[in-house]
Design a protein around this motif. Structure first.
Motif, PDB file in Angstrom:
ATOM      1  N   MET A   1       0.845  -1.178   0.000  1.00  0.00           N
ATOM      2  CA  MET A   1       0.000   0.000   0.000  1.00  0.00           C
ATOM      3  C   MET A   1       0.891   1.243   0.000  1.00  0.00           C
ATOM      4  SD  MET A   1      -2.690   1.210   2.891  1.00  0.00           S
ATOM      5  CE  MET A   1      -4.218   1.691   2.171  1.00  0.00           C
ATOM      6  N   THR A   2       0.590   2.180  -0.864  1.00  0.00           N
ATOM      7  CA  THR A   2       1.324   3.431  -0.950  1.00  0.00           C
ATOM      8  C   THR A   2       0.682   4.452  -0.026  1.00  0.00           C
ATOM      9  OG1 THR A   2       1.836   2.973  -3.255  1.00  0.00           O
ATOM     10  CG2 THR A   2       2.109   5.237  -2.517  1.00  0.00           C
ATOM     11  N   LEU A   3       1.500   5.097   0.787  1.00  0.00           N
ATOM     12  CA  LEU A   3       0.995   6.145   1.671  1.00  0.00           C
ATOM     13  C   LEU A   3       0.848   7.434   0.870  1.00  0.00           C
ATOM     14  CD1 LEU A   3       3.171   5.425   4.830  1.00  0.00           C
ATOM     15  CD2 LEU A   3       0.823   4.716   4.383  1.00  0.00           C
ATOM     16  N   THR A   4      -0.329   8.037   0.937  1.00  0.00           N
ATOM     17  CA  THR A   4      -0.624   9.187   0.081  1.00  0.00           C
ATOM     18  C   THR A   4      -0.089  10.503   0.620  1.00  0.00           C
ATOM     19  OG1 THR A   4      -2.753   9.507   1.152  1.00  0.00           O
ATOM     20  CG2 THR A   4      -2.715   8.108  -0.819  1.00  0.00           C
ATOM     21  N   HIS A   5       0.274  10.564   1.881  1.00  0.00           N
ATOM     22  CA  HIS A   5       0.727  11.824   2.459  1.00  0.00           C
ATOM     23  C   HIS A   5       2.251  11.902   2.580  1.00  0.00           C
ATOM     24  CE1 HIS A   5      -3.517  12.229   3.308  1.00  0.00           C
ATOM     25  NE2 HIS A   5      -3.299  13.505   3.553  1.00  0.00           N
ATOM     26  N   LEU A   6       2.941  11.080   1.794  1.00  0.00           N
ATOM     27  CA  LEU A   6       4.399  11.126   1.741  1.00  0.00           C
ATOM     28  C   LEU A   6       4.828  11.317   0.299  1.00  0.00           C
ATOM     29  CD1 LEU A   6       5.332   8.118   4.075  1.00  0.00           C
ATOM     30  CD2 LEU A   6       5.210  10.546   4.674  1.00  0.00           C
ATOM     31  N   ASN A   7       5.865  12.153   0.089  1.00  0.00           N
ATOM     32  CA  ASN A   7       6.381  12.325  -1.267  1.00  0.00           C
ATOM     33  C   ASN A   7       7.393  11.218  -1.567  1.00  0.00           C
ATOM     34  OD1 ASN A   7       8.850  13.060  -0.113  1.00  0.00           O
ATOM     35  ND2 ASN A   7       8.561  15.245  -0.488  1.00  0.00           N
ATOM     36  N   GLN A   8       8.053  11.273  -2.708  1.00  0.00           N
ATOM     37  CA  GLN A   8       8.984  10.224  -3.117  1.00  0.00           C
ATOM     38  C   GLN A   8      10.178  10.086  -2.180  1.00  0.00           C
ATOM     39  OE1 GLN A   8       9.702  11.455  -7.157  1.00  0.00           O
ATOM     40  NE2 GLN A   8       8.047  10.167  -7.955  1.00  0.00           N
ATOM     41  N   LYS A   9      10.463  11.137  -1.426  1.00  0.00           N
ATOM     42  CA  LYS A   9      11.575  11.102  -0.467  1.00  0.00           C
ATOM     43  C   LYS A   9      11.127  10.645   0.920  1.00  0.00           C
ATOM     44  CE  LYS A   9      13.984  14.960  -2.664  1.00  0.00           C
ATOM     45  NZ  LYS A   9      14.430  16.349  -2.450  1.00  0.00           N
ATOM     46  N   GLY A  10       9.831  10.357   1.075  1.00  0.00           N
ATOM     47  CA  GLY A  10       9.300   9.956   2.371  1.00  0.00           C
ATOM     48  C   GLY A  10       8.968  11.125   3.283  1.00  0.00           C
ATOM     49  N   GLU A  11       8.913  12.318   2.718  1.00  0.00           N
ATOM     50  CA  GLU A  11       8.597  13.518   3.490  1.00  0.00           C
ATOM     51  C   GLU A  11       7.091  13.776   3.471  1.00  0.00           C
ATOM     52  OE1 GLU A  11      12.680  15.845   2.154  1.00  0.00           O
ATOM     53  OE2 GLU A  11      10.855  16.037   0.944  1.00  0.00           O
ATOM     54  N   ALA A  12       6.594  14.404   4.536  1.00  0.00           N
ATOM     55  CA  ALA A  12       5.181  14.751   4.604  1.00  0.00           C
ATOM     56  C   ALA A  12       4.811  15.671   3.448  1.00  0.00           C
ATOM     57  CB  ALA A  12       4.863  15.439   5.927  1.00  0.00           C
ATOM     58  N   SER A  13       3.658  15.407   2.826  1.00  0.00           N
ATOM     59  CA  SER A  13       3.235  16.174   1.664  1.00  0.00           C
ATOM     60  C   SER A  13       1.713  16.163   1.582  1.00  0.00           C
ATOM     61  CB  SER A  13       3.827  15.536   0.396  1.00  0.00           C
ATOM     62  OG  SER A  13       3.361  16.174  -0.762  1.00  0.00           O
ATOM     63  N   MET A  14       1.125  17.319   1.310  1.00  0.00           N
ATOM     64  CA  MET A  14      -0.324  17.375   1.130  1.00  0.00           C
ATOM     65  C   MET A  14      -0.663  16.789  -0.240  1.00  0.00           C
ATOM     66  SD  MET A  14      -2.921  20.499   1.932  1.00  0.00           S
ATOM     67  CE  MET A  14      -2.961  21.447   0.451  1.00  0.00           C
ATOM     68  N   VAL A  15      -1.642  15.935  -0.286  1.00  0.00           N
ATOM     69  CA  VAL A  15      -2.051  15.267  -1.521  1.00  0.00           C
ATOM     70  C   VAL A  15      -2.557  16.299  -2.530  1.00  0.00           C
ATOM     71  CG1 VAL A  15      -3.697  13.622  -2.506  1.00  0.00           C
ATOM     72  CG2 VAL A  15      -2.638  13.153  -0.297  1.00  0.00           C
ATOM     73  N   ASP A  16      -2.170  16.148  -3.787  1.00  0.00           N
ATOM     74  CA  ASP A  16      -2.652  17.017  -4.859  1.00  0.00           C
ATOM     75  C   ASP A  16      -3.984  16.460  -5.361  1.00  0.00           C
ATOM     76  OD1 ASP A  16      -3.162  18.566  -7.082  1.00  0.00           O
ATOM     77  OD2 ASP A  16      -1.211  18.223  -8.019  1.00  0.00           O
ATOM     78  N   VAL A  17      -5.055  17.202  -5.152  1.00  0.00           N
ATOM     79  CA  VAL A  17      -6.386  16.754  -5.563  1.00  0.00           C
ATOM     80  C   VAL A  17      -6.894  17.500  -6.793  1.00  0.00           C
ATOM     81  CG1 VAL A  17      -7.013  15.977  -3.230  1.00  0.00           C
ATOM     82  CG2 VAL A  17      -7.578  18.310  -3.954  1.00  0.00           C
ATOM     83  N   THR A  18      -6.021  18.234  -7.456  1.00  0.00           N
ATOM     84  CA  THR A  18      -6.404  19.064  -8.596  1.00  0.00           C
ATOM     85  C   THR A  18      -7.173  18.290  -9.660  1.00  0.00           C
ATOM     86  OG1 THR A  18      -4.447  20.417  -8.234  1.00  0.00           O
ATOM     87  CG2 THR A  18      -5.525  20.630 -10.376  1.00  0.00           C
ATOM     88  N   ASP A  19      -6.722  17.084  -9.974  1.00  0.00           N
ATOM     89  CA  ASP A  19      -7.327  16.320 -11.063  1.00  0.00           C
ATOM     90  C   ASP A  19      -8.503  15.444 -10.635  1.00  0.00           C
ATOM     91  OD1 ASP A  19      -5.522  17.424 -12.874  1.00  0.00           O
ATOM     92  OD2 ASP A  19      -4.030  15.866 -12.484  1.00  0.00           O
ATOM     93  N   LYS A  20      -8.849  15.440  -9.360  1.00  0.00           N
ATOM     94  CA  LYS A  20      -9.986  14.646  -8.904  1.00  0.00           C
ATOM     95  C   LYS A  20     -11.296  15.323  -9.328  1.00  0.00           C
ATOM     96  CE  LYS A  20      -9.358  12.264  -4.873  1.00  0.00           C
ATOM     97  NZ  LYS A  20      -9.349  12.214  -3.389  1.00  0.00           N
ATOM     98  N   ASP A  21     -12.312  14.513  -9.558  1.00  0.00           N
ATOM     99  CA  ASP A  21     -13.625  15.041  -9.911  1.00  0.00           C
ATOM    100  C   ASP A  21     -14.269  15.724  -8.715  1.00  0.00           C
ATOM    101  OD1 ASP A  21     -13.462  14.063 -12.499  1.00  0.00           O
ATOM    102  OD2 ASP A  21     -14.479  12.180 -11.999  1.00  0.00           O
ATOM    103  N   ILE A  22     -15.005  16.773  -9.005  1.00  0.00           N
ATOM    104  CA  ILE A  22     -15.805  17.420  -7.969  1.00  0.00           C
ATOM    105  C   ILE A  22     -17.075  16.596  -7.810  1.00  0.00           C
ATOM    106  CG2 ILE A  22     -17.157  19.466  -7.382  1.00  0.00           C
ATOM    107  CD1 ILE A  22     -15.028  21.126  -8.855  1.00  0.00           C
ATOM    108  N   THR A  23     -17.314  16.128  -6.592  1.00  0.00           N
ATOM    109  CA  THR A  23     -18.522  15.360  -6.295  1.00  0.00           C
ATOM    110  C   THR A  23     -19.130  15.880  -4.999  1.00  0.00           C
ATOM    111  OG1 THR A  23     -17.345  13.629  -5.057  1.00  0.00           O
ATOM    112  CG2 THR A  23     -17.647  13.257  -7.418  1.00  0.00           C
ATOM    113  N   ASP A  24     -20.410  15.576  -4.806  1.00  0.00           N
ATOM    114  CA  ASP A  24     -21.081  15.895  -3.561  1.00  0.00           C
ATOM    115  C   ASP A  24     -20.514  14.956  -2.499  1.00  0.00           C
ATOM    116  OD1 ASP A  24     -22.921  17.086  -1.816  1.00  0.00           O
ATOM    117  OD2 ASP A  24     -24.412  15.533  -2.207  1.00  0.00           O
ATOM    118  N   ARG A  25     -20.017  15.503  -1.416  1.00  0.00           N
ATOM    119  CA  ARG A  25     -19.395  14.698  -0.370  1.00  0.00           C
ATOM    120  C   ARG A  25     -20.011  15.056   0.977  1.00  0.00           C
ATOM    121  NH1 ARG A  25     -14.099  12.774  -2.107  1.00  0.00           N
ATOM    122  NH2 ARG A  25     -13.792  13.326  -4.290  1.00  0.00           N
TER     123      ARG A  25
END
Length: 164
Positions: A1-25
């Motif tokens: 399982m890939t952790l989504t809040h880590l970058n390639q260096k293993g550093e904390a990183s906010m997930v980029d959601v730019t390309d995700k669809d806008i949905t009612d949540r």
């Protein structure tokens, strides 16, 4: 399982959601606070010396949902369109049950906002009633339901974690 809040260096990183669809949540979360009979009766009667406990806790929960990105690292700031905090008094258990609901149309979920709202509402009740009962117990605090995004609809009942 890939952790989504880590970058390639293993550093904390906010997930980029730019390309995700806008949905009612939406998300629903719960918490509870159990207290002594004296504290519960004061809260129920509305004669706590600090004021209207539930009205204050409701406002605190709503404000907390709106501030979640300031409190939880790596959470996205969200344009919430609905935050609702409700209370149910359990006289037999001398417990205040807290329900929080959050909604938006966006690219990321509102689970953390609902959980934060329920948690801060419980903490506010504690703060306002602690002079009468410093031994109050908060919890459990948990997600009950989420709707939207890739995973669709999830409920606590369908999860193994939903067993009490």
């Amino acid at each position: 399982m890939t952790l989504t809040h880590l970058n390639q260096k293993g550093e904390a990183s906010m997930v980029d959601v730019t390309d995700k669809d806008i949905t009612d949540r939406t998300a629903r979360a719960q918490s509870a606070i159990a207290m002594s009979a004296e504290a519960f009766e004061q809260l129920k009667a509305g004669n706590n010396k600090k004021g209207d406990v539930l009205a204050t806790a409701r406002i605190a929960g709503i404000q907390a949902a709106k501030k979640t990105a300031d409190l939880i690292p790596l959470c996205h700031p969200l344009a919430l369109t609905k935050v609702q905090v409700d209370f149910e008094l359990d006289e037999a258990g001398q417990t205040v049950n807290i329900q929080a609901f959050c909604r938006l149309a966006g690219r990321t979920g509102v689970e953390m906002e609902a959980l934060t709202a329920a948690s801060v509402a419980a903490l506010t009740i504690y703060d306002m009633c602690k002079a009468v009962d410093p031994a109050m117990v908060i919890g459990p605090t948990r997600l009950q339901e989420k709707v939207g995004g890739k995973r669709g609809h999830w409920t606590l009942e369908q999860s193994a974690g939903g067993k009490s």
